[in-house]
Design an enzyme around this catalytic site. Sequence first.
Site: not given
Ligand code: PMP
Length: 287
Positions: A33, A101, A207, A52, A183, A151
Amino acid sequence: MTRTVYVNGEYLPETEAKVSIFDRAFLMADGVYEVTSVLGGKLIDFDGHAKRLKRSLSELDIREPLTTEDLLAIHRELVARNGIEDGLVYLQITRGSPGDRDFAFPDPETCAPTVVLFTQNKPGLADSPSARTGIKVISIEDIRWGRRDIKTVQLLYPSMGKMMAKKAGCDDAWMVEDGAVTEGTSNNAYIVKGGKIITRNLSSDILHGITRAAVLRFAREAQMEVEERPFTIDEAKAADEAFVTSASAFVTPVVEIDGSAIGTGTPGRVAQRLREIYLDESRKAGV
Ligand code: PMP
């Protein structure tokens, strides 16, 4: 208000949009996503999100169902049809529905990816109370899988992390692995010490935030010092400031970690300045 959403080539009222119960994302979290913010009717950092997305799809061997131009057109159409001034566009692409499935991936020749997009209306998105007051975070163990650079829609643990934070009277959780912060549950994490901005280096541990990339670029352009390396919760507690970045929170100050005030316990100057620069520059570059 009934939203207009996009599902596999069609614009539909949200109440009529349907996805199969055999969809791989529903059964296996086999999908990716993106969330792109909208300010003043313009998409922020669309190219970064599109790039991305391509990478996430390619890492999982999911066929790219639409070109970047098509995706941009769909984003814009949804923003227009739903009258979004400030808000978000959520996009999800899954491996599709093979009609049953099975752990093995379906044949991509016969199983087309599922594409869903919808908007979220958020008036005043860039003027949220949390940006003014800062947020409080707790630390929790990072027990997610090892490909956090993709993601995917496997968001159960981040979702549990948010609930742990809420239970503790806080806003979010920073995840810690081998003693260092990876994070936030849905954002990248930073501390500031002696004017230097410190944030974890890119790898499959986190991410690769689109907002992170832009904010670090603006910081360097403004002659701020940036160090990309892991940091600990103790370092964070002793920092002058802390903040997080994401497409929906932009730059948001963090004022408390595990009950300890960061710096003065109020939003820091570096975070506030970066937020201003990020919002100004991104609005100018919006599409
Ligand atoms: N880390 C994680 C785990 C996230 O879910 C997000 C938001 N999607 C981010 C970092 C920040 O990424 P972005 O700046 O691309 O929204």
